[in-house]
Write a protein that holds these residues in place. Structure first.
Motif, PDB file in Angstrom:
ATOM      1  N   ASP B  77       0.698  -1.184   0.198  1.00  0.00           N
ATOM      2  CA  ASP B  77       0.108  -0.292  -0.275  1.00  0.00           C
ATOM      3  C   ASP B  77       0.646   1.230  -0.188  1.00  0.00           C
ATOM      4  O   ASP B  77       0.506   2.185  -0.598  1.00  0.00           O
ATOM      5  N   GLN B  78       1.843   0.746   0.700  1.00  0.00           N
ATOM      6  CA  GLN B  78       3.325   2.139   1.096  1.00  0.00           C
ATOM      7  C   GLN B  78       3.494   2.695  -0.606  1.00  0.00           C
ATOM      8  O   GLN B  78       3.022   3.832  -0.932  1.00  0.00           O
ATOM      9  N   ILE B  79       4.059   1.903  -1.204  1.00  0.00           N
ATOM     10  CA  ILE B  79       4.556   2.094  -2.035  1.00  0.00           C
ATOM     11  C   ILE B  79       3.635   1.737  -3.135  1.00  0.00           C
ATOM     12  O   ILE B  79       4.324   2.772  -4.360  1.00  0.00           O
ATOM     13  N   LEU B  80       3.019   1.710  -3.026  1.00  0.00           N
ATOM     14  CA  LEU B  80       1.516   2.100  -3.955  1.00  0.00           C
ATOM     15  C   LEU B  80       1.153   3.489  -3.784  1.00  0.00           C
ATOM     16  O   LEU B  80       1.188   4.302  -4.756  1.00  0.00           O
ATOM     17  N   LYS B  81       0.342   3.863  -2.461  1.00  0.00           N
ATOM     18  CA  LYS B  81       0.799   5.781  -2.535  1.00  0.00           C
ATOM     19  C   LYS B  81       1.815   6.632  -2.969  1.00  0.00           C
ATOM     20  O   LYS B  81       1.759   7.037  -3.021  1.00  0.00           O
ATOM     21  N   GLU B  82       3.021   6.008  -2.567  1.00  0.00           N
ATOM     22  CA  GLU B  82       4.597   6.376  -3.192  1.00  0.00           C
ATOM     23  C   GLU B  82       4.054   6.894  -4.912  1.00  0.00           C
ATOM     24  O   GLU B  82       4.366   8.099  -4.733  1.00  0.00           O
ATOM     25  N   ALA B  83       3.781   5.686  -5.530  1.00  0.00           N
ATOM     26  CA  ALA B  83       4.061   5.525  -7.142  1.00  0.00           C
ATOM     27  C   ALA B  83       3.204   6.704  -6.810  1.00  0.00           C
ATOM     28  O   ALA B  83       3.395   7.356  -7.919  1.00  0.00           O
ATOM     29  N   LYS B  84       1.737   6.663  -6.516  1.00  0.00           N
ATOM     30  CA  LYS B  84       0.878   7.358  -6.803  1.00  0.00           C
ATOM     31  C   LYS B  84       1.485   8.961  -7.230  1.00  0.00           C
ATOM     32  O   LYS B  84       1.427  10.204  -7.681  1.00  0.00           O
ATOM     33  N   GLU B  85       1.571   9.605  -5.930  1.00  0.00           N
ATOM     34  CA  GLU B  85       2.345  10.748  -5.257  1.00  0.00           C
ATOM     35  C   GLU B  85       3.519  11.540  -6.592  1.00  0.00           C
ATOM     36  O   GLU B  85       3.285  12.200  -6.857  1.00  0.00           O
ATOM     37  N   LEU B  86       4.312  10.203  -6.564  1.00  0.00           N
ATOM     38  CA  LEU B  86       5.461  10.444  -7.748  1.00  0.00           C
ATOM     39  C   LEU B  86       4.512  11.020  -8.597  1.00  0.00           C
ATOM     40  O   LEU B  86       4.956  11.895  -9.691  1.00  0.00           O
ATOM     41  N   LYS B  87       3.494  10.178  -9.197  1.00  0.00           N
ATOM     42  CA  LYS B  87       3.058  10.134 -10.817  1.00  0.00           C
ATOM     43  C   LYS B  87       2.805  11.886 -10.454  1.00  0.00           C
ATOM     44  O   LYS B  87       2.347  12.507 -11.572  1.00  0.00           O
ATOM     45  N   ASP B  88       1.868  11.852  -9.300  1.00  0.00           N
ATOM     46  CA  ASP B  88       1.055  12.888  -9.230  1.00  0.00           C
ATOM     47  C   ASP B  88       2.404  14.232  -9.903  1.00  0.00           C
ATOM     48  O   ASP B  88       1.163  15.097 -10.149  1.00  0.00           O
ATOM     49  N   LYS B  89       3.108  13.748  -8.577  1.00  0.00           N
ATOM     50  CA  LYS B  89       3.910  15.479  -8.543  1.00  0.00           C
ATOM     51  C   LYS B  89       4.438  15.363 -10.210  1.00  0.00           C
ATOM     52  O   LYS B  89       5.204  16.620 -10.718  1.00  0.00           O
ATOM     53  N   ILE B  90       4.970  14.501 -10.769  1.00  0.00           N
ATOM     54  CA  ILE B  90       5.685  14.327 -12.154  1.00  0.00           C
ATOM     55  C   ILE B  90       4.584  15.089 -12.648  1.00  0.00           C
ATOM     56  O   ILE B  90       4.982  15.783 -13.399  1.00  0.00           O
ATOM     57  N   ALA B  94       5.351  18.135 -14.730  1.00  0.00           N
ATOM     58  CA  ALA B  94       5.281  18.305 -16.744  1.00  0.00           C
ATOM     59  C   ALA B  94       3.906  19.326 -16.776  1.00  0.00           C
ATOM     60  O   ALA B  94       4.568  20.183 -17.570  1.00  0.00           O
ATOM     61  N   LYS B  95       2.695  19.642 -16.020  1.00  0.00           N
ATOM     62  CA  LYS B  95       1.885  20.245 -16.779  1.00  0.00           C
ATOM     63  C   LYS B  95       2.689  21.859 -16.604  1.00  0.00           C
ATOM     64  O   LYS B  95       2.771  22.601 -17.415  1.00  0.00           O
ATOM     65  N   SER B  96       3.183  22.135 -15.260  1.00  0.00           N
ATOM     66  CA  SER B  96       3.427  23.173 -15.087  1.00  0.00           C
ATOM     67  C   SER B  96       4.918  23.904 -15.714  1.00  0.00           C
ATOM     68  O   SER B  96       4.515  25.005 -16.644  1.00  0.00           O
ATOM     69  N   ALA B  97       5.928  22.644 -16.069  1.00  0.00           N
ATOM     70  CA  ALA B  97       6.950  23.077 -17.149  1.00  0.00           C
ATOM     71  C   ALA B  97       6.136  23.855 -18.233  1.00  0.00           C
ATOM     72  O   ALA B  97       6.577  24.266 -19.219  1.00  0.00           O
ATOM     73  N   ALA B  98       5.454  22.834 -18.519  1.00  0.00           N
ATOM     74  CA  ALA B  98       4.034  22.534 -20.251  1.00  0.00           C
ATOM     75  C   ALA B  98       4.002  24.476 -20.083  1.00  0.00           C
ATOM     76  O   ALA B  98       4.169  25.156 -21.397  1.00  0.00           O
ATOM     77  N   GLN B  99       3.573  24.750 -19.276  1.00  0.00           N
ATOM     78  CA  GLN B  99       2.891  25.836 -19.156  1.00  0.00           C
ATOM     79  C   GLN B  99       3.638  26.639 -19.331  1.00  0.00           C
ATOM     80  O   GLN B  99       3.257  28.050 -19.803  1.00  0.00           O
ATOM     81  N   VAL B 100       4.905  26.974 -18.457  1.00  0.00           N
ATOM     82  CA  VAL B 100       5.437  27.819 -18.769  1.00  0.00           C
ATOM     83  C   VAL B 100       6.133  27.822 -19.738  1.00  0.00           C
ATOM     84  O   VAL B 100       6.184  29.244 -20.508  1.00  0.00           O
ATOM     85  N   GLU B 101       6.283  26.652 -20.184  1.00  0.00           N
ATOM     86  CA  GLU B 101       7.022  26.420 -21.184  1.00  0.00           C
ATOM     87  C   GLU B 101       6.074  27.672 -22.572  1.00  0.00           C
ATOM     88  O   GLU B 101       6.449  28.298 -23.913  1.00  0.00           O
ATOM     89  N   GLY B 102       4.793  27.302 -22.382  1.00  0.00           N
ATOM     90  CA  GLY B 102       3.848  27.829 -23.769  1.00  0.00           C
ATOM     91  C   GLY B 102       3.697  29.153 -23.714  1.00  0.00           C
ATOM     92  O   GLY B 102       3.580  30.518 -24.326  1.00  0.00           O
TER      93      GLY B 102
END
Lengths: 368, 164
Positions: B77-90, B94-102
């Motif tokens: 569960d911990q691993i899954l949670k961490e992965a999810k968090e990581l994914k969300d963070k990424i 990515a979203k904010s980087a794209a926004q900045v780039e745009g």
């Protein structure tokens, strides 16, 4: 082959019984049988004369519960048993058949040493002129193999066969569940150990187990054999005061030999004022003997009483001289016999139980 | 009296046979029988104790397994949670980087467009100036073909100067 060793047992037992019978049938038994046929003819003729002879149940019953020389089987057939006498002139051994004439009445017998006559079931020495020599008779010690002694030997041999076979099946079936005769006897052995010896004697019970087991099975098998009306039963062994006397004397010795200092101090230094001590000594010493004495009388009286009741009920048929009373008698005798089966076990149990109790009080460690 | 008088013969034989029986049975029967019963009871007790121990061991093992399973589950569960968090963070990064780039791109495009527009306007101005000059030259050439008109203009100009 579930009962194979029981069958084997029967085989052994029958062999042993045959051997035993042969032992007791002394050399002249063949002659006895020849006389037998003549005897019956004479008896039939004589029968008419004796027919009106009054039936005395007391004599019959006492004869049946008492001991006898020779083992009566049926009619005029009996197994002669050896007579062993220690006389002032030394050992005298002869067959009991010699003491009876062809009519089964007492007859004088002249051995190499004396002339003997059976008088009121006692062997007396006759003087040369045919009179009973009381003074000399008192010096004769009678070690005859009587009916009770023979029955005793049979029961001993039976016990040895039964428990020999059980012991061998224990050796054969080490660590396995009991089987056959073994599983029938084992609960009784465990009953004696766990319900008689252990609670009454305490942790030292193992030392006394052989005696308790032997005395229990000895009394029980003799009680049971006493209920069987035909050979090899019919003897009143445990209903004889001599047998119960010996058993309780052994109990007396065992209890007092094993008595510890508490037991003896209770007898000789009881917690009473000093001027009471002599009375207490007397009371305590009587107590030492009265306990086994009670054992002796209890077993003797119970078994003898049972036999007397059964024989009295049977005697009713002959007292009323009517066959109509027979079903009533038989019904009552059946009831009594079933009761006696219980008594046979119960008396063996009580004797063993009280023995354990006496041993227990004699070896009790701390005192109240 | 006969009944309760022990006879010496029977006493003797009872004593002998009972003692013989006792000795023989003790040796032949009671020792092995009691030994065997005792041995069997001990082995049964042993077996029961062992069964009890095994049961406890089993319970302990299953408890351990349970705990391990629980731990593993929690870890997953911990691993899954961490992965999810990581994914969300990424994703968020990515979203904010794209926004900045745009935004950057839009900005650059705007500047470019502006520059282009200015350049175009410059050129248009130059063209207009050139055209105006050409037109003015042609108009002037036409105007000054005749001498009178030239003199009139000069006198006009001079008049303005005098007034000043």
């Amino acid at each position: 082959m579930y009962f194979s060793h029981v069958l084997n047992l029967k085989n052994h037992a029958s062999k042993a019984l045959i051997a035993l019978s042969l032992l007791f049938l002394t050399f002249n038994s063949f002659a006895m049988q020849e006389i037998e046929t003549e005897k019956t003819i004479i008896e039939v003729e004589k029968g008419h004369v004796n027919h009106e002879e009054k039936f005395d149940p007391t004599v019959t019953i006492l004869e049946h519960i008492g001991d006898s020389y020779g083992w009566h089987l049926w009619g005029h057939t009996s197994i002669p048993l050896p007579i062993i006498l220690i006389t002032p002139q030394g050992l005298d051994v002869f067959s009991s058949a010699n003491l009876f004439d062809e009519h089964h009445n007492a007859a004088p017998y002249t051995s190499a040493k004396y002339t003997y006559l059976l008088e009121e079931n006692h062997i007396k020495i006759l003087t040369a002129d045919g009179q009973v020599d009381e003074a000399l008779s008192a010096k004769v010690y009678d070690f005859s193999i009587t009916k009770n002694v023979a029955a005793l030997f049979i029961s001993v041999i039976l016990l040895l066969i039964i428990f020999g076979s059980i012991a061998s099946s224990y050796k054969k079936r080490t660590g396995m569940a009991p089987k056959g005769l073994q599983s029938w006897i084992e609960p009784i052995i465990i009953f004696i150990r766990d319900d008689i010896a252990r609670p009454n004697i305490g942790y030292k019970f193992e030392k006394f187990m052989p005696f308790l087991l032997t005395v229990f099975f000895f009394i029980w098998i003799n009680n049971l054999l006493g209920l069987v009306p035909i050979f090899p039963g019919s003897a009143n062994v445990t209903g004889n005061i001599a047998v119960t006397f010996v058993l309780s004397a052994i109990v007396l010795v065992i209890v007092n030999v094993n008595g510890n200092k508490y037991y003896w101090s209770h007898i000789f230094k009881p917690d009473v004022p000093f001027w009471l001590l002599p009375i207490m000594w007397a009371v305590e010493i009587i107590g030492v003997f009265s306990k086994p004495f009670a054992l002796m009388v209890r077993l003797f009286a119970n078994i003898t009483a049972g036999h007397i009741i059964v024989l009295s009920l049977i005697s009713l048929i002959f007292i009323f001289k009517s066959l109509a009373i027979a079903p009533v008698s038989v019904a009552f005798v059946l009831f009594m016999d079933v009761l006696e089966l219980l008594v046979a076990f119960l008396q063996a149990f009580i004797f063993t139980m009280l023995t354990a109790l006496f041993i227990g009080t004699a070896i009790e460690e701390h005192h109240h | 009296m006969e009944l309760i008088t022990p006879s010496i013969g029977l006493v003797f034989w009872t004593l002998v046979s009972f003692l013989v029986l006792l000795v023989l049975l003790k040796k032949l029967a009671w020792k092995p029988v009691l030994g065997a019963i005792h041995e069997r009871e001990r082995s049964i007790e042993d077996a029961l104790n062992k069964a009890e121990l095994a049961r406890e061991e089993m319970a302990r093992l299953s408890n351990e397994n349970e705990a391990l399973l629980k731990e593993a589950r929690a870890e997953r569960d911990q691993i899954l949670k961490e992965a999810k968090e990581l994914k969300d963070k990424i994703v968020a990064e990515a979203k904010s980087a794209a926004q900045v780039e745009g935004a950057n791109l839009i900005e650059k495009a705007k500047i470019e467009i502006n520059n282009q527009k200015l350049a175009a306007l410059d050129e248009v101005k130059n063209q207009v100036a050139t055209l105006s000059l050409d037109i003015a030259e042609k108009v002037l050439r036409k105007q000054f073909d005749d001498k009178q008109k030239q003199d009139a203009l000069v006198s006009d100009l001079l008049k303005d100067v005098k007034l000043n």
